[in-house]
Design an enzyme around this catalytic site. Structure first.
Site, PDB file in Angstrom:
ATOM      1  N   ALA A 100      39.685  46.132  37.283  1.00 13.59           N
ATOM      2  CA  ALA A 100      39.416  47.411  37.249  1.00 13.59           C
ATOM      3  C   ALA A 100      38.458  47.908  36.185  1.00 13.59           C
ATOM      4  CB  ALA A 100      40.439  48.371  37.377  1.00 13.59           C
TER       5      ALA A 100
ATOM      6  N   ASP B 232      33.973  44.148  41.645  1.00 13.82           N
ATOM      7  CA  ASP B 232      34.516  42.837  42.231  1.00 13.82           C
ATOM      8  C   ASP B 232      33.349  42.284  43.126  1.00 13.82           C
ATOM      9  OD1 ASP B 232      36.917  43.522  41.244  1.00 13.82           O
ATOM     10  OD2 ASP B 232      37.962  43.532  43.069  1.00 13.82           O
TER      11      ASP B 232
ATOM     12  N   GLY C  42      50.831  31.441  46.150  1.00 11.75           N
ATOM     13  CA  GLY C  42      49.695  31.628  45.262  1.00 11.75           C
ATOM     14  C   GLY C  42      50.667  32.085  43.723  1.00 11.75           C
TER      15      GLY C  42
ATOM     16  N   HIS D 130      55.315  49.831  10.051  1.00 13.08           N
ATOM     17  CA  HIS D 130      56.651  49.160  10.388  1.00 13.08           C
ATOM     18  C   HIS D 130      57.874  50.073  10.629  1.00 13.08           C
ATOM     19  CE1 HIS D 130      60.048  46.473   9.412  1.00 13.08           C
ATOM     20  NE2 HIS D 130      60.542  47.528   8.919  1.00 13.08           N
TER      21      HIS D 130
ATOM     22  N   VAL E  86      50.376  24.339  51.130  1.00 15.05           N
ATOM     23  CA  VAL E  86      50.718  25.047  52.436  1.00 15.05           C
ATOM     24  C   VAL E  86      49.916  24.615  53.555  1.00 15.05           C
ATOM     25  CG1 VAL E  86      51.203  27.314  53.830  1.00 15.05           C
ATOM     26  CG2 VAL E  86      52.007  27.074  51.160  1.00 15.05           C
TER      27      VAL E  86
HETATM   28  P1  FAD Z   1      37.475  48.393  45.004  1.00 17.93           P
HETATM   29  O1  FAD Z   1      38.504  49.167  44.150  1.00 17.93           O
HETATM   30  O2  FAD Z   1      37.914  47.383  45.849  1.00 17.93           O
HETATM   31  O3  FAD Z   1      36.695  49.780  45.636  1.00 17.93           O
HETATM   32  C1  FAD Z   1      35.447  49.442  46.588  1.00 17.93           C
HETATM   33  C2  FAD Z   1      35.594  50.684  47.528  1.00 17.93           C
HETATM   34  O4  FAD Z   1      34.278  50.662  48.420  1.00 17.93           O
HETATM   35  C3  FAD Z   1      36.928  50.760  48.580  1.00 17.93           C
HETATM   36  O5  FAD Z   1      37.301  51.832  48.348  1.00 17.93           O
HETATM   37  C4  FAD Z   1      36.086  50.571  49.769  1.00 17.93           C
HETATM   38  O6  FAD Z   1      36.635  51.550  50.634  1.00 17.93           O
HETATM   39  C5  FAD Z   1      34.662  51.289  49.672  1.00 17.93           C
HETATM   40  N1  FAD Z   1      33.817  50.563  50.478  1.00 17.93           N
HETATM   41  C6  FAD Z   1      33.495  49.226  50.840  1.00 17.93           C
HETATM   42  N2  FAD Z   1      32.500  49.089  51.648  1.00 17.93           N
HETATM   43  C7  FAD Z   1      32.087  50.515  51.866  1.00 17.93           C
HETATM   44  C8  FAD Z   1      30.954  50.980  52.683  1.00 17.93           C
HETATM   45  N3  FAD Z   1      30.048  49.965  53.248  1.00 17.93           N
HETATM   46  N4  FAD Z   1      30.767  52.095  52.829  1.00 17.93           N
HETATM   47  C9  FAD Z   1      31.509  52.892  52.049  1.00 17.93           C
HETATM   48  N5  FAD Z   1      32.731  52.583  51.270  1.00 17.93           N
HETATM   49  C10 FAD Z   1      32.715  51.218  51.177  1.00 17.93           C
HETATM   50  N6  FAD Z   1      42.813  45.320  38.087  1.00 17.93           N
HETATM   51  C11 FAD Z   1      43.178  45.562  36.920  1.00 17.93           C
HETATM   52  O7  FAD Z   1      42.084  45.636  36.108  1.00 17.93           O
HETATM   53  N7  FAD Z   1      44.556  45.708  36.561  1.00 17.93           N
HETATM   54  C12 FAD Z   1      45.490  45.401  37.281  1.00 17.93           C
HETATM   55  O8  FAD Z   1      46.830  45.777  36.987  1.00 17.93           O
HETATM   56  C13 FAD Z   1      45.226  45.144  38.738  1.00 17.93           C
HETATM   57  N8  FAD Z   1      46.234  45.309  39.539  1.00 17.93           N
HETATM   58  C14 FAD Z   1      45.951  44.725  41.054  1.00 17.93           C
HETATM   59  C15 FAD Z   1      46.902  44.865  41.814  1.00 17.93           C
HETATM   60  C16 FAD Z   1      46.822  44.587  43.173  1.00 17.93           C
HETATM   61  C17 FAD Z   1      47.766  44.376  44.114  1.00 17.93           C
HETATM   62  C18 FAD Z   1      45.167  44.204  43.501  1.00 17.93           C
HETATM   63  C19 FAD Z   1      45.095  43.973  45.146  1.00 17.93           C
HETATM   64  C20 FAD Z   1      44.356  44.270  42.517  1.00 17.93           C
HETATM   65  C21 FAD Z   1      44.510  44.660  41.230  1.00 17.93           C
HETATM   66  N9  FAD Z   1      43.671  44.791  40.458  1.00 17.93           N
HETATM   67  C22 FAD Z   1      43.874  45.044  39.100  1.00 17.93           C
HETATM   68  C23 FAD Z   1      42.155  44.663  40.565  1.00 17.93           C
HETATM   69  C24 FAD Z   1      41.412  45.820  40.928  1.00 17.93           C
HETATM   70  O9  FAD Z   1      41.979  46.461  41.970  1.00 17.93           O
HETATM   71  C25 FAD Z   1      40.038  45.588  41.264  1.00 17.93           C
HETATM   72  O10 FAD Z   1      39.375  44.698  40.195  1.00 17.93           O
HETATM   73  C26 FAD Z   1      39.188  47.099  41.294  1.00 17.93           C
HETATM   74  O11 FAD Z   1      39.595  47.876  42.345  1.00 17.93           O
HETATM   75  C27 FAD Z   1      37.863  46.575  41.639  1.00 17.93           C
HETATM   76  O12 FAD Z   1      37.112  47.810  41.880  1.00 17.93           O
HETATM   77  P2  FAD Z   1      35.708  47.930  42.635  1.00 17.93           P
HETATM   78  O13 FAD Z   1      35.515  49.579  42.294  1.00 17.93           O
HETATM   79  O14 FAD Z   1      34.742  47.099  42.338  1.00 17.93           O
HETATM   80  O15 FAD Z   1      36.296  47.832  43.847  1.00 17.93           O
HETATM   81  P1  NAD Z   2      44.268  34.671  41.870  1.00 22.92           P
HETATM   82  O1  NAD Z   2      43.085  33.998  41.843  1.00 22.92           O
HETATM   83  O2  NAD Z   2      44.635  35.283  40.494  1.00 22.92           O
HETATM   84  O3  NAD Z   2      45.622  33.651  42.099  1.00 22.92           O
HETATM   85  C1  NAD Z   2      45.596  33.080  43.542  1.00 22.92           C
HETATM   86  C2  NAD Z   2      46.314  31.625  43.264  1.00 22.92           C
HETATM   87  O4  NAD Z   2      46.360  31.298  44.609  1.00 22.92           O
HETATM   88  C3  NAD Z   2      45.613  30.533  42.296  1.00 22.92           C
HETATM   89  O5  NAD Z   2      46.487  30.267  41.486  1.00 22.92           O
HETATM   90  C4  NAD Z   2      45.303  29.625  43.241  1.00 22.92           C
HETATM   91  O6  NAD Z   2      45.435  28.421  42.779  1.00 22.92           O
HETATM   92  C5  NAD Z   2      46.381  29.876  44.589  1.00 22.92           C
HETATM   93  N1  NAD Z   2      45.941  29.251  45.710  1.00 22.92           N
HETATM   94  C6  NAD Z   2      44.739  29.408  46.437  1.00 22.92           C
HETATM   95  N2  NAD Z   2      44.894  28.906  47.885  1.00 22.92           N
HETATM   96  C7  NAD Z   2      46.325  28.519  47.885  1.00 22.92           C
HETATM   97  C8  NAD Z   2      46.811  27.851  48.863  1.00 22.92           C
HETATM   98  N3  NAD Z   2      46.405  27.550  50.115  1.00 22.92           N
HETATM   99  N4  NAD Z   2      48.309  27.666  48.650  1.00 22.92           N
HETATM  100  C9  NAD Z   2      48.818  27.879  47.557  1.00 22.92           C
HETATM  101  N5  NAD Z   2      48.250  28.541  46.515  1.00 22.92           N
HETATM  102  C10 NAD Z   2      47.075  28.749  46.405  1.00 22.92           C
HETATM  103  O7  NAD Z   2      44.460  35.612  42.797  1.00 22.92           O
HETATM  104  P2  NAD Z   2      45.527  37.003  43.238  1.00 22.92           P
HETATM  105  O8  NAD Z   2      46.639  36.755  42.695  1.00 22.92           O
HETATM  106  O9  NAD Z   2      45.252  37.134  44.832  1.00 22.92           O
HETATM  107  O10 NAD Z   2      44.795  38.030  42.770  1.00 22.92           O
HETATM  108  C11 NAD Z   2      43.171  38.567  43.220  1.00 22.92           C
HETATM  109  C12 NAD Z   2      42.560  39.032  41.799  1.00 22.92           C
HETATM  110  O11 NAD Z   2      42.949  40.488  41.742  1.00 22.92           O
HETATM  111  C13 NAD Z   2      42.871  38.368  40.500  1.00 22.92           C
HETATM  112  O12 NAD Z   2      41.962  37.344  40.346  1.00 22.92           O
HETATM  113  C14 NAD Z   2      42.583  39.601  39.519  1.00 22.92           C
HETATM  114  O13 NAD Z   2      41.375  39.519  39.472  1.00 22.92           O
HETATM  115  C15 NAD Z   2      42.917  40.723  40.514  1.00 22.92           C
HETATM  116  N6  NAD Z   2      44.251  41.217  40.036  1.00 22.92           N
HETATM  117  C16 NAD Z   2      44.484  41.535  38.593  1.00 22.92           C
HETATM  118  C17 NAD Z   2      45.685  42.269  38.163  1.00 22.92           C
HETATM  119  C18 NAD Z   2      45.658  42.645  36.880  1.00 22.92           C
HETATM  120  O14 NAD Z   2      44.856  42.473  36.022  1.00 22.92           O
HETATM  121  N7  NAD Z   2      46.956  42.467  36.292  1.00 22.92           N
HETATM  122  C19 NAD Z   2      46.668  41.978  38.989  1.00 22.92           C
HETATM  123  C20 NAD Z   2      46.413  41.681  40.567  1.00 22.92           C
HETATM  124  C21 NAD Z   2      45.351  41.401  40.754  1.00 22.92           C
END
Ligand code: FAD
Ligand code: NAD
Length: 474
Positions: free
Chosen positions: A329, A321, A190, A453, A247
């Site tokens: 976020a 999400d 990905g 600047h 894959v």
């Molecule tokens: P989440 O953050 O997923 O929180 C949901 C919470 O609900 C969790 O703590 C979970 O334990 C809890 N929960 C779920 N079900 C239950 C239940 N039934 N009872 C009690 N608790 C429950 N976004 C950005 O904008 N910028 C970034 O740089 C960025 N980087 C990222 C990097 C990575 C590696 C990943 C994986 C994601 C990244 N994201 C980024 C995406 C971002 O993390 C999510 O968009 C964001 O966390 C979503 O917020 P949320 O509150 O909807 O859910």
């Molecule tokens: P993504 O949707 O950004 O990318 C997934 C990639 O995997 C796509 O390009 C897709 O075509 C590819 N893909 C899917 N199935 C595949 C397969 N079988 N083989 C090869 N390629 C495949 O998803 P992500 O990178 O997992 O991140 C998930 C989400 O988390 C993002 O969409 C974003 O919303 C959030 N996130 C945000 C940030 C940020 O804001 N900087 C950072 C990390 C994650």
């Protein structure tokens, strides 16, 4: 049974922000959260703070420093020898940052009188929630009532059958944040946001990184010109990005992983020491009781909501999400604020047209609004202004000359329709673009705004001048 004005399920950036805003508005509020952190303790902050935005940026910053010292310092006349990495220290620094920030939220909950209820929440009806909690010596089940429920249960990584995650050699994004050494050969499935960010971290630290992307285009959602610039630069940095790579299977012994895939030349094989699966995320409604309560989900599992985050159940809302829209976020938090304000009888507002995106590679990729391709597809007449960072004094002084700012404005009204940046600190520069679009600004507004600047923001100014063909420095 205890009753609250509002119960929020989930304490990620959607849920915890919604809970704080509800409490600020005088509503009695509880937030139920089931997260257990690496120390086995309940924690707030969700994906973003525990295993997402924050830890990934901590590692991106650490690896950027390492790479910069090793490869760019000499150009500044700084000679450094014997630069080494202590991966474990890097990882513990990241863990410390996560700890400080997640504990900070519990402080904010206390300050705002939000009750933190530790456990897993299940909807019993549109006004009753069951909470299952684990204690050292027993399990507990309690029930609470709420006049309003906000669901913010977030998302989890999508799995693919051809590469099952064991979190040893084949890891998801969470596993990729805690390698205890730099893998010599790293595979990533990905080339999306996570693949590029975490691929960059380990590439900078010395891994040979191969990224397999199923689609034939690189970053297909990004403005084509920006994506092409980014692709060229990332390839030059050593990321071996293989497009159109499907894959078909993986196999691992205790030391390495073999990946089979197919591309336009046929069957291919790759052997790596670690493999990150980063193929997207899916909404998390596991154990939420959606079906029993008649909460409507769409065919992909997202909770169905209207433009005000209202679900099909009265007084039940969902944000972040787990609902449609970008998985970001800041999108989750703003939806949380908007819905809290609507519950309190205020006109909560969320502008989906001006959500910024940032991909934290280096240089960074950031954009807001529409791409050139989207405008063409919609038949909208537009003008383009662009400006390379290379032609700004500040970028030259920094030694960060890669990239450009591109502004798209309506041909007739000059209203800004999209701003796209590939360049140093694009994550910070994009804020000006968002404000411009939030205020329905024109390229002329930006062009007449005085920019300090020497700054990188002068590239934004010059790109705005460029919409009317009057850039000064190029
Ligand atoms: P989440 O953050 O997923 O929180 C949901 C919470 O609900 C969790 O703590 C979970 O334990 C809890 N929960 C779920 N079900 C239950 C239940 N039934 N009872 C009690 N608790 C429950 N976004 C950005 O904008 N910028 C970034 O740089 C960025 N980087 C990222 C990097 C990575 C590696 C990943 C994986 C994601 C990244 N994201 C980024 C995406 C971002 O993390 C999510 O968009 C964001 O966390 C979503 O917020 P949320 O509150 O909807 O859910
Ligand atoms: P993504 O949707 O950004 O990318 C997934 C990639 O995997 C796509 O390009 C897709 O075509 C590819 N893909 C899917 N199935 C595949 C397969 N079988 N083989 C090869 N390629 C495949 O998803 P992500 O990178 O997992 O991140 C998930 C989400 O988390 C993002 O969409 C974003 O919303 C959030 N996130 C945000 C940030 C940020 O804001 N900087 C950072 C990390 C994650």
């Amino acid at each position: 049974m205890k009753k609250y004005d509002v119960v929020v399920i989930g304490a990620g950036p959607g849920g915890y922000v919604a809970a704080i805003r509800c409490a600020q508005l005088g509503l009695s509020t509880a937030c139920v959260e089931s997260w257990i952190n690496e120390d086995g303790k309940p924690a707030l902050g969700g994906t973003c703070l525990n295993v997402g935005c924050i830890p990934s940026k901590a590692l991106l910053d650490s690896s950027h420093h390492y790479h910069h010292i090793k490869h760019d310092a000499a150009e500044h006349g700084i000679n450094v020898s014997g630069t080494t990495i202590d991966v474990n220290k890097m990882i513990s620094r990241k863990a410390k940052i996560v700890k400080i920030l997640t504990q900070g939220i519990s402080g904010l909950f206390r300050k705002n009188n939000v009750d933190w209820l530790k456990g897993h929440a299940t909807l019993k009806s549109n006004s009753e929630i069951q909470i299952n909690s684990r204690h050292e010596d027993h399990d507990e089940e309690t029930a609470i009532q709420a006049n309003h429920i906000i669901i913010a249960t977030g998302s989890v990584p999508t799995a693919i059958p051809s590469a099952s995650v064991d979190n040893k050699l084949v890891v998801d994004s969470t596993g990729a944040l805690k390698f205890n050494e730099v893998p010599r050969r790293l595979g990533v499935i990905g080339a999306g946001v996570i693949g590029l960010e975490l691929g960059s971290v380990w590439n900078r630290l010395g891994s040979e990184v191969v990224i397999l992307e199923a689609l034939p285009d690189f970053l297909s959602a990004v403005d084509k010109q920006i994506a092409a610039e980014a692709e060229k630069t990332l390839r030059n940095q050593g990321l071996d990005i293989r497009l159109g790579a499907k894959v078909t299977g993986t196999g691992s012994n205790n030391r390495e992983v073999s990946v089979s895939y197919e591309d336009e030349s046929g069957k291919q094989q790759l052997t790596v020491d670690k493999l990150i699966v980063a193929v997207g995320r899916k909404p998390n409604t596991e154990g939420l009781g959606a079906e029993q309560c008649g909460l409507e989900l769409d065919e992909r599992g997202f909770i169905v909501v209207d433009e005000h985050c209202q679900t099909n159940l009265e007084n039940v809302y969902a944000v972040g999400d787990v609902v449609r829209g970008p998985m970001l976020a800041h999108k989750a938090s703003e939806e949380g604020v908007a819905i809290a304000e609507r519950i309190a009888g205020k006109p909560g507002h969320m502008n989906y047209e001006t959500i910024p995106w940032v991909i934290y590679t280096w240089p960074e990729i950031a954009w807001v609004g529409q791409s050139e391709e989207q405008l063409k597809q919609a038949g909208i007449d537009y003008r383009v202004g662009s400006f390379p960072f290379m032609a700004t004094g500040r970028a030259r002084a920094m030694g960060e000359t890669n990239g450009l700012v591109k502004i798209l404005a309506d041909k007739k009204t000059d209203r800004v329709l999209g701003i796209h940046i590939f360049g140093p600190n694009a994550s910070e520069l994009i804020a000006e673009a968002v404000v411009t679009m939030e205020f329905d600004g024109s390229s002329e507004d930006l062009a007449r705004t005085i920019h300090a600047h020497p700054t990188l923001s002068e590239a934004m100014h010059e790109a705005a001048l460029g919409v009317d063909n009057r850039t000064i420095h190029i």
